[in-house]
Design a protein around this motif. Structure first.
Motif, PDB file in Angstrom:
ATOM      1  N   LYS A  70     -50.661  52.576  -1.978  1.00  0.00           N
ATOM      2  CA  LYS A  70     -50.193  51.190  -1.920  1.00  0.00           C
ATOM      3  C   LYS A  70     -50.630  50.416  -3.164  1.00  0.00           C
ATOM      4  O   LYS A  70     -51.800  50.400  -3.517  1.00  0.00           O
TER       5      LYS A  70
ATOM      6  N   LYS B 198     -39.290  51.055  -0.230  1.00  0.00           N
ATOM      7  CA  LYS B 198     -39.638  52.477  -0.152  1.00  0.00           C
ATOM      8  C   LYS B 198     -40.951  52.647   0.602  1.00  0.00           C
ATOM      9  O   LYS B 198     -41.872  51.861   0.446  1.00  0.00           O
ATOM     10  N   TYR B 199     -41.010  53.731   1.354  1.00  0.00           N
ATOM     11  CA  TYR B 199     -42.222  54.031   2.114  1.00  0.00           C
ATOM     12  C   TYR B 199     -43.298  54.621   1.193  1.00  0.00           C
ATOM     13  O   TYR B 199     -42.993  55.422   0.314  1.00  0.00           O
ATOM     14  N   ASP B 200     -44.524  54.191   1.393  1.00  0.00           N
ATOM     15  CA  ASP B 200     -45.649  54.817   0.699  1.00  0.00           C
ATOM     16  C   ASP B 200     -46.270  55.833   1.639  1.00  0.00           C
ATOM     17  O   ASP B 200     -46.752  55.475   2.713  1.00  0.00           O
ATOM     18  N   GLU B 201     -46.245  57.082   1.227  1.00  0.00           N
ATOM     19  CA  GLU B 201     -46.713  58.146   2.122  1.00  0.00           C
ATOM     20  C   GLU B 201     -48.183  58.023   2.465  1.00  0.00           C
ATOM     21  O   GLU B 201     -48.596  58.327   3.563  1.00  0.00           O
ATOM     22  N   ARG B 202     -48.964  57.597   1.493  1.00  0.00           N
ATOM     23  CA  ARG B 202     -50.411  57.542   1.732  1.00  0.00           C
ATOM     24  C   ARG B 202     -50.929  56.130   1.530  1.00  0.00           C
ATOM     25  O   ARG B 202     -50.432  55.400   0.679  1.00  0.00           O
ATOM     26  N   ARG B 203     -51.940  55.801   2.264  1.00  0.00           N
ATOM     27  CA  ARG B 203     -52.516  54.468   2.179  1.00  0.00           C
ATOM     28  C   ARG B 203     -52.983  54.164   0.760  1.00  0.00           C
ATOM     29  O   ARG B 203     -52.792  53.074   0.242  1.00  0.00           O
TER      30      ARG B 203
ATOM     31  N   GLN C 173     -36.871  58.567   2.925  1.00  0.00           N
ATOM     32  CA  GLN C 173     -38.229  58.032   2.988  1.00  0.00           C
ATOM     33  C   GLN C 173     -39.212  59.193   3.178  1.00  0.00           C
ATOM     34  O   GLN C 173     -40.355  59.008   3.549  1.00  0.00           O
ATOM     35  N   ASN C 174     -38.690  60.373   2.962  1.00  0.00           N
ATOM     36  CA  ASN C 174     -39.515  61.580   2.975  1.00  0.00           C
ATOM     37  C   ASN C 174     -39.344  62.204   1.597  1.00  0.00           C
ATOM     38  O   ASN C 174     -38.226  62.336   1.108  1.00  0.00           O
TER      39      ASN C 174
ATOM     40  N   SER D 250     -41.145  47.721  -2.334  1.00  0.00           N
ATOM     41  CA  SER D 250     -41.395  47.640  -0.889  1.00  0.00           C
ATOM     42  C   SER D 250     -40.308  48.249  -0.005  1.00  0.00           C
ATOM     43  O   SER D 250     -40.624  48.644   1.098  1.00  0.00           O
TER      44      SER D 250
END
Lengths: 439, 446, 388
Positions: free
Chosen positions: C311, C303-308, C131-132, C301
């Protein structure tokens, strides 16, 4: 997660057990909420993070005022405020199917961010997304970020799928700490990272951890001087939240341990909201978080029947210390990584089952009780296999009840009581049968 | 003689079983649970004790040989006559209470006509009472509230009409009076009613009357034997409200397990599907519960599911099974969710599936849920005992037999027509064990 | 091959819960092995490089009666783990020599450990993904994770998996992804020609067929469908999202189409479209796969979204590039990732004035009337909206 005030006794026991530790904890919590409320006025930055895998020592290195949304949600649950918050969040478009901690938190924001103590909670300056043992954490902070637009830093803690921590996993977490987490915290706080400061806090942590373990282990005595679940959530409060590494937490655990050791010497049972439990009839291991909205009613169903929880897995969500892990000031970042990787919900199923079987044996428990929480798939998915497996391995009876963390709609007292009574009577009957077989 | 009593306080009915020192079932009693659990428990127990007396009469009469050949007819008649005596007594009581309640009814000028209408209603009720208890008469229910209630309403309506009086006056009085009467116990008059019933029976059966003394003697003998309530155990959903000490209360899971064991000593797995919940219980060779599972928060797989379907189909609950038995195939119903099942049912109907085939699918769906709960508790082991209201539904039983065979192979499946008394029987057996095996002091509770 | 035959074959593969295609593939050559995997994504290239057949296990659909599986799950947990356990405990997955459980949610994560306990003699592994998204952090971690799988499978087959084998596998899957991309592009262009109820079946066939055979099947279908002239309807064009794990029943997809919606993009069987760019077949193969995951994989979903501001980007991209007029959020009941993500995506869509509607399903949903009703109303409102 676990920083709650001890409920007041309804009927005062003849000799009131004055617990200094309890008062200390209450002060610490109130002070923390006050610090949060006034943080921005006093020029402090605010961090928010989760209980499992919380990096409190590290956050303290940057002078953050520290908020834990899970704790806020549970505090609101205990104060009967969560029901409305959850419904508000659902009205705002959140599914009835998902975690109620998240919805209580989002609902609190919708209501104007007034915290459990009535003081306003500040907007966090940084969300430290320690993604440890729970998928929902990731979405939770994305949702908060969507609303607050505040800086978010991810710490991805890989899952122990194969039942051990590999060097690759440890290295990955350490690298994230070094290259992502620490630089972000430095930037947001304006405070330069000082590893010696971290080491100093960790030395405090280790002392507190040592005392906490002694307290948890005290339940191996007969009678057990503590309840390792309902009482346990108080004992883990400071160390699982904003206080691990702080000298006041160390002091709290020193006092607590002394108190408990005195109870052991005096052969006393645990303290309940209605006084001391005098007749220990059943010793249980409990898996799963408690319900917060009916915490007292729930507890009462146990102590009324003379049931004591001697060990619980929930008291390990913010760190598993009882098998030897301690924060290590000589290897600060590596030990933070190990700490995160080793939290209870980051363990795989065979590990969790082994742990429970070990508790049943070492604490001489009569059986396992699973409180299955609707909100918490990380805990709950698969618990019915756990139940069968533990029964099979230990030959001890297991039982299953269901509730939720902070959604009052999911607590059916009659249902739970019925099952608990059946379970206790079943243990009693089995015991009688076993006794008869011996004679 | 020493008696051991179990009382199972269910959400709709309260059951009681009396056993003797040899653990023979002497009697069973059942009553509606009403709002007052205390009374329900007492009445169920009395019913069971009365039932026990009849059981003992039968035994004593058989032994004496006084009736030889006419025993069944005689005891049957005696029982009906006794019920009639009881009914008459309660009816008189109801009349008195109704009369008193006219005063508080604020009927003003209408008080007099109301009193007259009541008199007429009760006159007719008393007149027709013997018919209600005639041989072969069918009653929808054996509970006083139901029998007296339905007849009172029917007759009252006629009487009110004839007298040009508002019918709801009579309804109002009944509603205010029945609870008081229903919650009254008539324990003391049992002997009196029995002797009166005996006179009635002799009038109906003159052949038996000729041997009057030979018959009276064993009956008198039984009546003179005190049924000593050595130990009582309460169980069931309402057990917490029983005025018993903890010692005298057991969970219904334990009682159910033990009751099934007593009925079928080789029972290893018990399934009980009631209106509100489904229980899967594993018991050992002594009837001790080893593990149990109940349906979770979701009501799927309970009797309630069938009730919901019956409403949806505009049918009576008891009509579902027979309809499903006419199926030529089983339509797959995926929703065990009580709410969704209705939508799925309408969908299937609109697709042209036959009602009986859908019904067969619904019965299979409910039993599938039960199979999962059974699997959760540790699976099905031989022998398997099925209890509860749904055990009376032939389509559910068929679905269960099919699924057990498909998943576990050949099994002995026990279904007792009196399975509604399983929990009470377990309670009675616990009472017996407490005294005979654990040496608890004989103590009568209720 | 005739279109009807292709579709019939796919349908047959889809309905066969005994996995006969897998059994036949194994029987064709002694010693062959098959490895199962669950949604959402595993690097199938490694399995293929080992000479094994990757088999996608996507639940039991609406034709399986779940008894054992229900015994392990509370009512508030989705259906896919129940039917998967049922498949396993009824011996239908005995043809698999191992199972991979990808990082997608807590339920599937826990199922990996349950599987270890229930099927002790099988290879079972939880595949974590980063997730990085930094090459030196998440990239290295992921390459190590893949190396672990590579070594495990090598042990299983008794000899190491070479870089060349991996590169060859990458090429095979690049080709498969290219064929599917072509199919998706064609469907978006002419959805009346390639209805989603068919495209979906073609996609599902890729879960049990060897990739080479599947690629051919996709191309055959495309050729056959292009040769047909099918009637064009005045339907609304929608993107369907949220169905990346537990799959809706086929009848639900048909219902949506019948109600007047052309599905022009979706997130079904995402494993076959996870990587959006061809993976380089030179250099270190695991590094190549790792970089592809970090920098060229779809947004979903789990997966993490690094930046707002990231999205919803991918969903918007789907809407824009496919010319969609609206979005249907179709999520399985109790699906944490899809349901937690949904309000955020809806906010993004609202901001961009993209209409949407939402409902929940289960893989065995039996009542279609409400869904037809809702999709129909949505289609009508889109048409009214665009006419205005």
């Amino acid at each position: 997660m676990a920083t709650i005030q001890m409920p007041q006794s309804q009927k005062k026991p003849a000799t009131v057990q004055k617990e200094d530790a309890m008062l200390l904890q209450k002060e610490m919590i109130n002070r923390n909420y006050h610090e949060l409320a006034t943080a921005h006025e006093t020029g402090r930055k605010v961090s928010a993070t989760f209980v499992p895998g919380n990096l409190n020592e590290l956050l303290m290195c940057f002078d953050f005022a520290r908020s834990l949304p899970e704790t806020n949600a549970l505090q609101n649950g205990m104060r009967k405020k969560s029901g409305k918050m959850i419904m508000d969040a659902e009205r705002d478009g959140h599914s009835e199917d998902v975690c109620t901690y998240v919805k209580a938190d989002l609902g609190m924001m919708l209501q104007g961010e007034v915290g459990p103590t009535g003081e306003k909670l500040p907007r966090p300056d940084v969300l430290l997304l320690s993604y440890t043992g729970c998928f929902t954490f990731m979405k939770w902070f994305e949702l908060v970020r969507q609303k607050y637009d505040c800086e978010t830093v991810m710490l991805h803690v890989p899952y122990q799928g194969d039942g051990h921590i590999s060097p690759n996993m440890r290295e990955y977490v350490v690298k994230q700490l070094k290259e992502k987490v620490i630089p972000t915290l430095e930037r947001v706080s304006g405070v330069k990272f000082d590893i010696d400061r971290l080491r100093q806090y960790m030395r405090e942590s280790t002392k507190a951890e040592e005392d906490l373990v002694a307290v948890l282990h005290s339940a191996k005595n007969r009678p057990s001087p503590i309840d390792g679940y309902f009482g346990g959530v108080y004992y883990i409060g400071p160390i699982f939240t904003a206080f691990r590494g702080a000298p006041e937490a160390t002091e709290y655990y020193r006092v607590l341990r002394a108190e408990i050791e005195e109870r052991v010497r005096a052969k006393k049972g645990p303290v309940t909201p209605e006084g001391e439990l005098e007749d220990e009839k059943y010793r249980l291991v409990v898996e799963g978080p408690p319900n917060w909205t009916h915490f007292r009613d729930f507890w009462k169903m146990f102590y009324e029947e003379g049931a004591v929880v001697v060990a619980s897995t929930y008291s390990k969500v913010g760190g598993v210390y009882d098998f030897g892990f301690r924060h290590d000031p000589d290897h600060p970042l590596e030990s933070l990584a190990e700490y995160c990787l080793g939290c209870y919900t980051n363990l795989n199923f065979p590990q969790r089952i082994d742990m429970i079987c070990r508790y049943l044996d070492e604490y001489q428990a009569d059986g396992l009780l699973i409180n299955s929480i609707k909100s918490c798939n990380s805990f709950s998915a698969g618990q019915l296999l756990m139940l069968r497996e533990v029964e099979k391995r230990t030959g001890k009876p297991a039982a299953f009840i269901e509730s939720d963390l902070v959604d009052p709609r999911y607590f059916s007292a009659a249902n739970i009581k019925n099952r608990l009574e059946s379970y206790f009577q079943m243990i009693k009957q089995k015991r009688a049968a076993a006794g008869a077989a011996v004679h | 003689m020493r008696c051991f009593i179990g009382i199972d306080l269910g959400s709709t009915t309260t059951k009681s079983v009396v056993i003797d020192e040899e653990r023979n079932i002497l009697g069973r009693g059942i009553t509606n649970s009403r709002s007052n659990y205390d009374t329900a428990a007492n009445i169920a127990k009395q019913e069971a004790l009365v039932n026990a007396r009849f059981h003992l009469f039968r035994g004593a009469l058989k032994k004496s040989g006084a009736l030889n050949g006419g025993l069944d007819e005689f005891v049957g008649q005696l029982e009906r006559d006794f019920r009639l005596e009881q009914f008459t007594e309660q009816l008189a009581d109801l009349e008195a209470v109704c009369g008193r309640n006219v005063d508080g009814g604020k009927f003003g000028d209408f008080a007099k006509p109301v009193v007259a209408a009541l008199e007429e209603t009760f006159r007719r009720l008393k007149l027709e009472a013997p018919e209600l208890f005639a041989p072969g008469a069918k009653r929808k229910s054996d509970f006083f509230r139901d029998i007296a209630g339905s007849r009172y309403l029917a007759i009252g309506e006629e009487v009110a009409k004839a007298a040009e009086l508002r019918y709801d006056f009579l309804l109002n009085i009944f509603d205010r009076s029945i609870i008081e009467v229903e919650n009254r116990e008539y324990g003391d008059s049992i002997s009196k009613n029995l002797l009166a019933a005996l006179d009635r029976t002799f009038r109906v059966l003159p052949e038996a009357a000729k041997r009057g003394e030979a018959i009276r003697a064993p009956i008198q003998g039984v009546l003179e034997t005190a049924l000593e309530e050595s130990y009582v155990i309460g169980t069931g959903y309402g057990r917490a409200r029983l005025p018993f000490s903890k010692e005298h209360v057991r969970s219904e899971i334990l009682c159910h397990g033990l009751g099934a064991h007593v009925m079928y000593p080789h029972t290893a797995t018990v399934l009980d599907i009631g209106g509100q919940d489904t229980k899967a219980i594993q018991v050992d060779r002594q009837g001790i519960v080893e593990s149990f599972q109940m349906n979770d928060r979701c009501a799927a797989g309970c009797g309630r599911y069938l009730g919901y379907i019956a409403d949806e189909m505009n049918m009576g609950l008891h009509e579902l099974g027979p309809l499903a038995m006419k199926a030529t195939k089983t339509v797959r119903i995926n929703s065990t969710c009580t709410v969704f099942a209705g939508a799925e049912l309408r969908d299937r109907l609109s697709l042209g599936e036959k009602r009986e085939d859908i019904m067969a699918g619904l019965h299979r769906a409910i039993i599938l849920r039960a199979m999962s709960i059974l699997a959760r508790s540790g699976g099905i082991r031989n022998e398997f005992t099925f209890t509860g209201g749904v055990a009376k539904n032939e389509a559910a039983v068929k679905a269960l037999r099919d699924l057990i065979f498909e998943n576990y192979g050949e099994m002995t499946i026990n279904i007792d027509p009196d399975s509604i008394f399983t929990g009470a029987l377990g309670g009675a057996t616990f009472a017996w064990r407490a005294v005979v095996e654990e040496g608890k002091l004989a103590e009568a509770r209720v | 091959m005739k279109l009807t035959d292709i579709v019939a074959r796919c349908e047959h593969l889809f309905e066969d819960l005994d996995f006969n295609a897998v059994k036949e593939w194994k029987a064709a050559q002694p010693g062959r092995m098959a490895i199962g995997y669950m949604p959402i994504y595993v690097p199938r290239e490694i399995i293929h490089a080992a000479g094994m057949l990757p088999v996608g296990i996507y639940g039991g659909g609406d034709q399986i009666e779940v008894i054992q599986g229900d015994a392990y799950y509370q009512s508030y947990i989705c259906r896919i783990p129940r039917s998967t356990v049922e498949l396993g405990l009824t011996g239908r997955l005995d043809c698999l020599d191992g199972m991979l459980f990808p990082s997608i949610c807590d339920v599937i994560r826990n199922l990996s450990g349950m599987w270890q306990l229930m099927f002790k003699d099988k290879y079972v592994h939880y595949v974590d993904v980063p997730q990085n998204y930094d090459d030196s952090i998440g990239g290295e971690f992921y390459a190590h994770e893949m190396q672990q799988v590579r070594e495990d499978l090598a042990k299983l087959r008794g000899k190491p998996i070479t870089d060349d084998e991996l590169r060859a596998a990458i090429a095979v899957y690049n080709d498969n992804r290219a064929a599917i991309a072509e199919l998706y592009a064609y469907r978006a262009q002419a959805p009346w020609q390639a209805p989603t109820s068919e495209v979906y079946l073609v996609l599902r066939a890729g879960l049990v067929l060897p990739p080479e055979a599947h690629t051919q099947l996709v191309r055959d279908y495309l050729a056959a469908v292009k040769a047909e002239q099918r009637p064009k309807k005045d339907n609304a064009r929608v993107v369907l999202t949220g169905a990346f794990c537990e799959q809706p029943p086929l009848s639900l997809i048909k219902s949506i189409e019948m109600a007047g919606c052309y599905v022009v993009d979706d997130d079904f069987v995402l494993v076959s479209r996870w990587l959006r760019e061809p993976v380089p077949t030179d250099g270190d193969p695991l590094t190549a796969l790792s970089k592809a995951f970090l920098h060229h994989s779809v947004q979903s979903s789990p997966k993490y979204d690094e930046r707002r501001e990231d999205k919803g980007k991918f969903l918007l991209h789907q809407v824009k590039t496919r010319g969609a007029e609206g979005v249907i959020f179709a999520a399985p009941s109790f699906c944490d990732p899809a349901l937690l993500e949904r309000p955020m995506l809806q906010e993004v869509l609202a901001k961009h004035k993209v209409p949407y509607t939402a409902f929940k399903y289960a893989e065995n949903t039996g009542q279609m009337a409400p869904i037809r009703e809702q999709a129909g109303t949505f289609a009508d409102s889109i048409k009214l909206w665009s006419a205005a």
